[in-house]
Design a protein around this motif. Structure first.
Motif, PDB file in Angstrom:
ATOM      1  N   ARG A 167      -7.285  10.943 -19.080  1.00 21.79           N
ATOM      2  CA  ARG A 167      -6.448  10.314 -18.057  1.00 21.79           C
ATOM      3  C   ARG A 167      -5.105   9.952 -18.673  1.00 21.79           C
ATOM      4  O   ARG A 167      -4.941   9.921 -19.897  1.00 21.79           O
ATOM      5  N   ARG A 168      -4.145   9.651 -17.815  1.00 23.62           N
ATOM      6  CA  ARG A 168      -2.815   9.198 -18.208  1.00 23.62           C
ATOM      7  C   ARG A 168      -1.996  10.255 -18.958  1.00 23.62           C
ATOM      8  O   ARG A 168      -1.078   9.922 -19.685  1.00 23.62           O
ATOM      9  N   PHE A 215       0.838  -1.202   0.000  1.00 22.37           N
ATOM     10  CA  PHE A 215       0.000   0.000   0.000  1.00 22.37           C
ATOM     11  C   PHE A 215       0.872   1.251   0.000  1.00 22.37           C
ATOM     12  O   PHE A 215       0.569   2.234  -0.677  1.00 22.37           O
ATOM     13  N   ALA A 262      -5.395  15.160  -1.843  1.00 20.79           N
ATOM     14  CA  ALA A 262      -4.521  13.987  -1.753  1.00 20.79           C
ATOM     15  C   ALA A 262      -3.522  14.131  -0.617  1.00 20.79           C
ATOM     16  O   ALA A 262      -3.179  13.150   0.054  1.00 20.79           O
ATOM     17  N   HIS A 271       1.608   2.307  -9.966  1.00 23.28           N
ATOM     18  CA  HIS A 271       0.524   2.560  -9.019  1.00 23.28           C
ATOM     19  C   HIS A 271      -0.638   1.588  -9.263  1.00 23.28           C
ATOM     20  O   HIS A 271      -1.119   0.925  -8.334  1.00 23.28           O
ATOM     21  N   ILE A 317       2.264  11.183  -8.583  1.00 24.07           N
ATOM     22  CA  ILE A 317       1.342  11.538  -9.669  1.00 24.07           C
ATOM     23  C   ILE A 317       0.633  12.848  -9.336  1.00 24.07           C
ATOM     24  O   ILE A 317       0.553  13.768 -10.151  1.00 24.07           O
ATOM     25  N   TRP A 329      -1.816  -0.572 -16.087  1.00 24.49           N
ATOM     26  CA  TRP A 329      -2.020  -1.878 -15.451  1.00 24.49           C
ATOM     27  C   TRP A 329      -2.802  -2.832 -16.354  1.00 24.49           C
ATOM     28  O   TRP A 329      -2.873  -4.021 -16.096  1.00 24.49           O
ATOM     29  N   LEU A 359      -5.516  -4.337  -3.338  1.00 21.84           N
ATOM     30  CA  LEU A 359      -6.971  -4.411  -3.205  1.00 21.84           C
ATOM     31  C   LEU A 359      -7.519  -5.821  -3.261  1.00 21.84           C
ATOM     32  O   LEU A 359      -8.349  -6.200  -2.456  1.00 21.84           O
ATOM     33  N   HIS A 394     -12.138   5.236  -8.487  1.00 23.22           N
ATOM     34  CA  HIS A 394     -11.580   5.466  -7.153  1.00 23.22           C
ATOM     35  C   HIS A 394     -12.673   5.560  -6.084  1.00 23.22           C
ATOM     36  O   HIS A 394     -12.457   5.146  -4.948  1.00 23.22           O
ATOM     37  N   TYR A 441     -10.870  11.765 -16.808  1.00 25.46           N
ATOM     38  CA  TYR A 441     -10.823  11.708 -15.354  1.00 25.46           C
ATOM     39  C   TYR A 441     -12.148  11.341 -14.728  1.00 25.46           C
ATOM     40  O   TYR A 441     -12.206  10.966 -13.556  1.00 25.46           O
ATOM     41  N   VAL A 476     -11.385   2.849  -3.730  1.00 26.64           N
ATOM     42  CA  VAL A 476     -10.746   3.463  -2.566  1.00 26.64           C
ATOM     43  C   VAL A 476     -11.814   3.913  -1.568  1.00 26.64           C
ATOM     44  O   VAL A 476     -11.791   3.533  -0.393  1.00 26.64           O
TER      45      VAL A 476
HETATM   46  C1  HEM Z   1      -5.799   2.950  -2.275  1.00 28.97           C
HETATM   47  C2  HEM Z   1      -6.101   2.418  -3.341  1.00 28.97           C
HETATM   48  C3  HEM Z   1      -5.965   2.933  -4.728  1.00 28.97           C
HETATM   49  C4  HEM Z   1      -6.195   2.143  -5.771  1.00 28.97           C
HETATM   50  C5  HEM Z   1      -6.617   0.706  -5.720  1.00 28.97           C
HETATM   51  C6  HEM Z   1      -5.944   2.870  -6.961  1.00 28.97           C
HETATM   52  C7  HEM Z   1      -6.070   2.361  -8.242  1.00 28.97           C
HETATM   53  C8  HEM Z   1      -5.766   3.022  -9.390  1.00 28.97           C
HETATM   54  C9  HEM Z   1      -5.810   2.494 -10.696  1.00 28.97           C
HETATM   55  C10 HEM Z   1      -6.180   1.075 -11.046  1.00 28.97           C
HETATM   56  C11 HEM Z   1      -5.473   3.448 -11.569  1.00 28.97           C
HETATM   57  C12 HEM Z   1      -5.442   3.319 -13.047  1.00 28.97           C
HETATM   58  C13 HEM Z   1      -4.131   3.472 -13.605  1.00 28.97           C
HETATM   59  C14 HEM Z   1      -4.345   3.598 -15.031  1.00 28.97           C
HETATM   60  O1  HEM Z   1      -4.384   2.556 -15.689  1.00 28.97           O
HETATM   61  O2  HEM Z   1      -4.512   4.725 -15.523  1.00 28.97           O
HETATM   62  C15 HEM Z   1      -5.233   4.620 -10.819  1.00 28.97           C
HETATM   63  C16 HEM Z   1      -4.893   5.820 -11.370  1.00 28.97           C
HETATM   64  C17 HEM Z   1      -4.671   6.952 -10.646  1.00 28.97           C
HETATM   65  N1  HEM Z   1      -4.660   7.041  -9.274  1.00 28.97           N
HETATM   66 FE1  HEM Z   1      -5.116   5.599  -7.961  1.00 28.97          FE
HETATM   67  N2  HEM Z   1      -5.593   4.124  -6.647  1.00 28.97           N
HETATM   68  C18 HEM Z   1      -5.579   4.223  -5.271  1.00 28.97           C
HETATM   69  C19 HEM Z   1      -5.271   5.323  -4.529  1.00 28.97           C
HETATM   70  C20 HEM Z   1      -4.950   6.533  -5.066  1.00 28.97           C
HETATM   71  C21 HEM Z   1      -4.674   7.695  -4.303  1.00 28.97           C
HETATM   72  C22 HEM Z   1      -4.692   7.759  -2.773  1.00 28.97           C
HETATM   73  C23 HEM Z   1      -4.407   8.656  -5.188  1.00 28.97           C
HETATM   74  C24 HEM Z   1      -4.077  10.100  -4.962  1.00 28.97           C
HETATM   75  C25 HEM Z   1      -3.742  10.595  -3.830  1.00 28.97           C
HETATM   76  C26 HEM Z   1      -4.500   8.130  -6.513  1.00 28.97           C
HETATM   77  C27 HEM Z   1      -4.288   8.821  -7.665  1.00 28.97           C
HETATM   78  C28 HEM Z   1      -4.386   8.330  -8.932  1.00 28.97           C
HETATM   79  C29 HEM Z   1      -4.255   9.088 -10.144  1.00 28.97           C
HETATM   80  C30 HEM Z   1      -4.012  10.591 -10.225  1.00 28.97           C
HETATM   81  C31 HEM Z   1      -4.428   8.222 -11.217  1.00 28.97           C
HETATM   82  C32 HEM Z   1      -4.480   8.604 -12.689  1.00 28.97           C
HETATM   83  C33 HEM Z   1      -3.430   8.266 -13.554  1.00 28.97           C
HETATM   84  C34 HEM Z   1      -3.918   8.652 -14.900  1.00 28.97           C
HETATM   85  O3  HEM Z   1      -4.800   7.964 -15.439  1.00 28.97           O
HETATM   86  O4  HEM Z   1      -3.424   9.666 -15.433  1.00 28.97           O
HETATM   87  N3  HEM Z   1      -4.840   6.826  -6.416  1.00 28.97           N
HETATM   88  N4  HEM Z   1      -5.397   4.343  -9.483  1.00 28.97           N
END
Ligand code: HEM
Ligand SMILES: [Cu+2]
Length: 535
Positions: free
Chosen positions: A444-445, A37, A464, A71, A47, A135, A80, A384, A377, A388
């Motif tokens: 996104r991304r 985690f 965040a 991530h 990010i 992923w 998860l 999320h 987004y 989350v």
């Molecule tokens: C705790 C469990 C969390 C899980 C299971 C999770 C899961 C994911 C997954 C699966 C993606 C997709 C990545 C992709 O293929 O684009 C993602 C993207 C992202 N996550 Fe999380 N996340 C978690 C927590 C967080 C937290 C705490 C933050 C921010 C503080 C965060 C910020 C982001 C951001 C900004 C992206 C976007 C990336 C993009 O698409 O440009 N995530 N997350």
């Protein structure tokens, strides 16, 4: 009888790393998951810092791609999916059914070793060369262009899948075979119904992922034309196979959370769960229908309109049992004697956040809206809220609820409540602005964006920061409690479940004598009217 419990029977490393006690294995998983985690969280933090400004002033595009891939991979497969089943589930399943252990204790230990092996291989891939496919490992990028660590990372995920399958199998057999006398299916706590449904998905869906990754490696090494259209393959086949696993996997990630919420909501409103049988069968229905909706991830991939319509329709159907559960929790709260202990705060947060996540999922199931929102987004915010806001919040709630049982210690209610409120606030500030960003069209991304998106991004990054602090807090007050907390009584919440009828922490084989079950679960009204003793 001595007063030794499972923690004090033996202190050697050997007694931990070769243990077959489900409770100790749960602790092994717990430690590993905290580790993963924090790695996933560190990437998330990077990010969000990058996205605080429109320019690329922290990392290059190349590094950014690796960050969100790391991530996603770590959070999904190494946090998860195993979170609630392998820690809370491993710990309480035998206790809740009055058994001495899971059906296959050595297999249980092996599952942890397999999980760790997969985790280490994936970490190695990430550290050695990094992976930038996202992923989802979509082909043709993963098979033709990305660096070769993509196959190493996939191998880690592949191996970890066996751990999932074995755990699912272990739970299914345990719940079928080891229930205490009198514990009929309709007396089973709803957490176990949900874990049972989760296990069925784990056993049926994970092999599909394994085969998908194997085909990907085959294609990459031998170019046989499974996915490459120039030699007769079909790249969409990869997406079908991937989502045939990964959509059910989102239910692997949410069903156990819903199960925890049933326990919490009824305990802290001192009421039976409203519509017990409905809730129980809804878990099964979600597991079954969840296999029929994978195509909603492919609305813009060029699949036929008829297929899209069918997947859209099925997505609405699968929302029905989830909605029923939300209504039933609400009805359980109605006229309950509600206690706002920390686990309950997490449960209430879950209900709100999961509802927002679920409703926006329905937006995405609408074809016309999804065409606009795909890969923006809006999608990031939606998942999320589920993964989350839903699963992680439920995990924290369950962890606080069973903490006195696991450690035999009480934690500080004050800090626990503060953290719960901060998590709720930080979470919403992080992810709600992303719905707006998505609706306005931010993809996104991407690591740079037009300046007009900055305000919402700054809010999100600020949230965040709060969320990061709030997630760190339990590490301190729970860590403190584990060593210095007040001793917990056997049943601090005055709850009727079997797990509360043995001492805290439980002895090595759980119960001094075989418990016998004579009534339905959640009978707070009859024998357990008293307040929780903890407050
Ligand atoms: C705790 C469990 C969390 C899980 C299971 C999770 C899961 C994911 C997954 C699966 C993606 C997709 C990545 C992709 O293929 O684009 C993602 C993207 C992202 N996550 Fe999380 N996340 C978690 C927590 C967080 C937290 C705490 C933050 C921010 C503080 C965060 C910020 C982001 C951001 C900004 C992206 C976007 C990336 C993009 O698409 O440009 N995530 N997350
Ligand atoms: Cu889906």
């Amino acid at each position: 009888m001595s007063d030794k419990n499972y923690l004090t029977t033996d202190y050697t490393l050997r007694s931990w790393f070769l243990t077959t006690d489900h409770k100790r294995i749960a602790i092994l998983y717990f430690a590993s998951l905290i580790f993963f985690f924090f790695i996933g969280g560190a990437a998330a933090t990077a990010i969000r810092i990058e996205l605080a400004t429109p320019q690329a002033d922290l990392v290059s595009s190349d590094v950014y791609n690796r960050l969100f891939t790391m991530h996603g991979i770590i959070m999904v497969w190494f946090f998860l999916i195993p979170s609630i089943p392998n820690t809370l589930g491993n710990f309480v399943v035998p206790l809740m059914i009055g058994a001495r252990d899971l059906a296959f204790p050595r297999l249980n230990l092996m599952s942890w070793y397999i999980f760790m092996l997969g985790g280490c291989i994936t970490l190695f891939a990430i550290l050695a060369g990094g992976v930038d496919t996202g992923w989802t490992f979509y082909t043709p990028f993963s098979t033709l262009y990305s660096n070769s660590y993509v196959i190493v990372a996939a191998a880690g995920v592949f191996i970890a899948g066996f751990s999932s399958i074995l755990t699912g199998l272990n739970f299914i057999v345990t719940i079928h075979r080891l229930r205490a006398p009198g514990l009929t299916w309709y007396r089973l706590p709803l957490f176990l119904w949900s874990l049972y449904a989760t296990s069925v998905i784990l056993v049926l869906a994970t092999p599909v992922l394994a085969i998908t990754l194997l085909l990907m490696a085959t294609e990459r090494f031998f170019g046989v034309g499974i996915f490459d259209p120039r030699i007769g393959g079909d790249p969409l086949l990869f997406q079908h196979l991937f989502w045939f696993y990964s959509h059910p996997a989102v239910y692997i990630m949410i069903l156990p959370g819903m199960g925890v919420i049933n326990e919490l909501v009824s305990c802290f409103s001192r009421k039976e769960v409203f519509g017990y049988k409905f809730v129980a069968w809804c878990s099964v229905a979600i597991a079954a229908v969840g296999f029929l909706v994978w195509g909603h991830h492919m609305f813009v991939s060029g699949q036929s309109l008829v297929a899209s319509l069918v997947f859209s329709f099925m997505s609405f159907i699968v929302a029905v049992p989830s909605a029923i559960k939300v209504f039933n929790w609400t009805a359980t709260l109605h006229k309950g004697s509600i206690h706002f202990d920390a686990p309950m705060l997490y449960a209430l947060a879950f209900i709100g956040l999961f509802t927002i996540g679920g409703l926006t999922g329905l937006f995405l199931a609408c074809l016309a809206f999804d065409v606009h929102a795909t890969d923006t987004y809006f999608v990031v915010a939606h998942f999320h809220y589920i993964m989350v806001g839903g699963m992680v919040t439920a995990y924290f709630g369950g962890l606080h609820y069973w903490w006195p049982k696991i450690t035999g210690r009480l934690y500080s209610e004050y800090w626990a409540r503060t953290a719960a409120v901060l998590i709720f606030f930080g979470f919403n500030l992080t992810f709600f602005p992303q719905f707006i960003l998505g609706a306005e069209g931010m993809p996104r991304r991407y690591h740079v964006y037009p300046p007009e998106f900055q305000v919402w991004n700054v809010l999100s990054s600020g949230g965040a920061a709060i969320l990061a602090v709030a997630y760190l807090m339990p590490l301190f007050y729970l860590g403190y409690s584990a060593f210095h907390g007040r001793r917990a009584p056997a049943n601090p919440w005055n709850a009727p479940g079997l797990e509360w009828q043995t001492s805290s922490p439980p002895p090595e084989f759980n119960f001094a004598s075989q418990p016998v079950v004579t009534r339905a679960p959640y009978q707070y009204n009859e024998h357990f009217q008293a307040e929780p003793q903890n407050a």
